[in-house]
Design an enzyme around this catalytic site. Structure first.
Site, PDB file in Angstrom:
ATOM      1  N   ARG A   1     -19.317 -86.768 -40.030  1.00  0.00           N
ATOM      2  CA  ARG A   1     -20.323 -86.157 -40.917  1.00  0.00           C
ATOM      3  C   ARG A   1     -21.299 -85.306 -40.103  1.00  0.00           C
ATOM      4  O   ARG A   1     -21.730 -84.243 -40.529  1.00  0.00           O
ATOM      5  CB  ARG A   1     -21.079 -87.229 -41.719  1.00  0.00           C
TER       6      ARG A   1
ATOM      7  N   TYR B   1     -23.806 -65.220 -59.819  1.00  0.00           N
ATOM      8  CA  TYR B   1     -22.638 -66.072 -60.015  1.00  0.00           C
ATOM      9  C   TYR B   1     -23.033 -67.248 -60.930  1.00  0.00           C
ATOM     10  O   TYR B   1     -24.114 -67.823 -60.775  1.00  0.00           O
ATOM     11  CB  TYR B   1     -22.171 -66.581 -58.648  1.00  0.00           C
TER      12      TYR B   1
ATOM     13  N   ASP C   1     -26.070 -63.990 -51.050  1.00  0.00           N
ATOM     14  CA  ASP C   1     -24.706 -64.457 -51.289  1.00  0.00           C
ATOM     15  C   ASP C   1     -23.803 -63.257 -51.010  1.00  0.00           C
ATOM     16  O   ASP C   1     -23.741 -62.319 -51.797  1.00  0.00           O
ATOM     17  CB  ASP C   1     -24.575 -64.924 -52.747  1.00  0.00           C
TER      18      ASP C   1
ATOM     19  N   LYS D   1     -13.049 -67.641 -51.102  1.00  0.00           N
ATOM     20  CA  LYS D   1     -12.629 -66.290 -51.498  1.00  0.00           C
ATOM     21  C   LYS D   1     -12.014 -65.535 -50.302  1.00  0.00           C
ATOM     22  O   LYS D   1     -11.003 -65.953 -49.797  1.00  0.00           O
ATOM     23  CB  LYS D   1     -13.822 -65.544 -52.103  1.00  0.00           C
TER      24      LYS D   1
HETATM   25  C1  LIG Z   1     -16.980 -68.439 -55.964  1.00  0.00           C
HETATM   26  C2  LIG Z   1     -18.362 -68.005 -55.704  1.00  0.00           C
HETATM   27  C3  LIG Z   1     -19.367 -68.922 -55.406  1.00  0.00           C
HETATM   28  C4  LIG Z   1     -19.127 -70.417 -55.400  1.00  0.00           C
HETATM   29  O1  LIG Z   1     -18.264 -70.801 -54.394  1.00  0.00           O
HETATM   30  P1  LIG Z   1     -17.322 -72.119 -54.508  1.00  0.00           P
HETATM   31  O2  LIG Z   1     -16.580 -72.090 -53.224  1.00  0.00           O
HETATM   32  O3  LIG Z   1     -16.481 -71.932 -55.721  1.00  0.00           O
HETATM   33  O4  LIG Z   1     -18.248 -73.280 -54.636  1.00  0.00           O
HETATM   34  C5  LIG Z   1     -20.634 -68.439 -55.142  1.00  0.00           C
HETATM   35  N1  LIG Z   1     -20.911 -67.128 -55.185  1.00  0.00           N
HETATM   36  C6  LIG Z   1     -19.965 -66.212 -55.476  1.00  0.00           C
HETATM   37  C7  LIG Z   1     -20.340 -64.764 -55.498  1.00  0.00           C
HETATM   38  C8  LIG Z   1     -18.666 -66.624 -55.748  1.00  0.00           C
HETATM   39  O5  LIG Z   1     -17.754 -65.714 -56.062  1.00  0.00           O
END
Ligand SMILES: *Cc1c(COP(=O)(O)O)cnc(C)c1O
Length: 431
Positions: free
Chosen positions: A91, A143, A217, A242
């Site tokens: 952890r 998001y 983000d 992604k």
């Molecule tokens: C998918 C996504 C998230 C969340 O990520 P997870 O890995 O699904 O928790 C946050 N911001 C954006 C822009 C995303 O496309």
């Protein structure tokens, strides 16, 4: 790295499985003493990012393994009763995760990078830096999961969240004050591809409140196309699910922090919650990232071709490489390219549904950044949780189609899409 001679202040042992100090002292102890294990050897010379992606340093491996091994272990044995060594409990730290984080630091050009279980847990860890009375300024086109977490925070904690149009500098300026803790941005937004001026907002935010942190983000661009820290932000994070992983076979989150003190606090939170990425997923993400530059280059090239074709068929396309995009210049001043996600409207929800369903190569799926091309209707899929009246307020049209372009041959992608568009002109009853 933490000194291993002082087990009390040696932070990464602070909240391991067998507590080495009383629980309250973990809560009140200054996070400054907390650090996580980092790879001791970092290459001095900066290489170009595409090269950095494939060069993974793994200096401590006794067998010089070509790929970083998976340390699938929860605990590490100590060499003596008092010397805890670099790792004691996964952890708090694990060599596979450390190798990934060191690699991310090179790619993201940040002071410290962290890998967490999902993009959402990355944001959760960051948001826990806020305390009661703080204010957060966030976009109004975020998001969906981000919106949900912010709603929880403003409902249950004494933290104010202002949702403003962050593409409008005056709107951001009007909400800034000395209580501002975070300005949370996405650029381009998803799925409308609206652009925020990250440098201008960062300057404004830091002037209004020197301790404010600008958080971006950066999932839509990946660290390869845009470096938010160089643009003035303090923290950038990604859904590693992604582009970074690229194959839709794992969930991960990634955080890049500019300032060492902020990084210590973020590590303290990740270690306390236990949302660090597992050894196996760290291995997978590290492997995926080796082809990041190659994938992004091909995906973006394909996306530009697809955007041009769809626009030439008379549709209104949202994509920042197009002359028709109102913020094309602003985007180009911040990023190396438009990315691989675009959207367009058809003027008719049923027609949009027919197009999406007629595609054979484009998979109907949420998410993006995968090697395979995906097509979706955000208002009916990824953004369905946003109430219809709010979607309307945000100009999120029901007939919007989002394309997330993969690495296939662009001719095949275009043939498939054009065939679907052509067939959509015939309504279902007439087919
Ligand atoms: C998918 C996504 C998230 C969340 O990520 P997870 O890995 O699904 O928790 C946050 N911001 C954006 C822009 C995303 O496309």
């Amino acid at each position: 790295m933490a000194s291993s001679t002082d087990p009390v202040t040696n932070g990464h042992h602070s909240s391991n499985g067998e507590e080495s100090r009383p629980a309250e002292s973990c809560l009140v102890s200054p996070p400054q003493s907390v650090t996580s294990p980092v790879d001791p050897v970092r290459p001095a010379k900066r290489l170009r990012t595409a090269t950095e992606c494939v060069v993974v340093s793994n200096p401590s491996d006794p067998y010089n393994s070509s790929s970083v091994p998976i340390y699938q272990t929860a605990t590490f044995k100590q060499t003596s009763a008092t010397d805890m060594g670099a790792y004691d409990y996964t952890r708090s730290g694990n060599p596979t995760r450390s190798a990934l984080e060191t690699h991310l630091e090179k790619i993201m050009r940040c002071e410290r990078a962290f890998a967490t279980t999902t993009g959402m847990s990355a944001l959760d860890a960051i948001l826990r830096l806020a305390r009661a009375g703080d204010e957060i300024i966030a976009g109004d086109d975020l998001y969906g999961g981000t919106n949900r977490l912010l709603t929880h925070i403003k409902t249950y904690l004494d933290i104010t969240v202002h949702h403003v149009d962050t593409t409008n500098l005056d709107a951001v300026r009007a909400s800034l004050n000395s209580k501002t803790k975070f300005v949370l941005l996405e650029s381009p937004t998803n799925p409308l591809l609206k652009i925020c001026d990250i440098p201008a907002i960062s300057t404004m935010a830091h002037a209004a409140c020197p301790s404010a942190l600008v958080i971006v983000d950066n999932t839509m661009m990946s660290p390869l196309l845009m470096n938010c820290l160089e643009l003035g932000a303090d923290i950038e994070y990604h859904s590693g699910t992604k582009f970074l992983s690229g194959h839709h076979d794992l969930m991960a989150g990634v955080i890049g922090v500019k300032d060492a003190e902020v990084a210590k606090r973020v590590f303290f939170i990740i270690n306390s919650i236990g949302c660090g990425l597992s050894p196996f997923d760290s291995f997978l993400l590290l492997r995926g990232m080796k082809t990041l530059a190659l994938r992004i280059e091909r995906q973006q090239e394909n996306a530009i071709k697809v955007a041009n074709v769809v626009q030439s068929l008379g549709f209104k396309v949202n994509f920042p490489s197009l002359d028709s995009h109102p913020q094309k210049k602003l985007h180009a001043s911040m990023a190396k390219g438009p990315g691989a996600v675009l959207s367009f409207v058809t003027g008719d929800v049923d027609k949009s549904i027919r197009i999406v369903e007629a595609c054979k190569l484009w998979g109907i799926s949420v998410s993006f950044g995968c090697v395979n091309s995906l097509i979706s209707m955000p208002c009916h899929m990824s953004h369905a949780s946003i109430p219809a009246h709010i979607r309307k307020e945000r100009d999120l049209p029901d007939d919007l189609i989002r394309l997330c372009v993969g690495i296939e041959d662009s001719e095949d992608l275009i043939d498939d899409l054009v065939a679907a568009i052509t067939s959509s002109n015939v309504s279902k009853e007439d087919r």
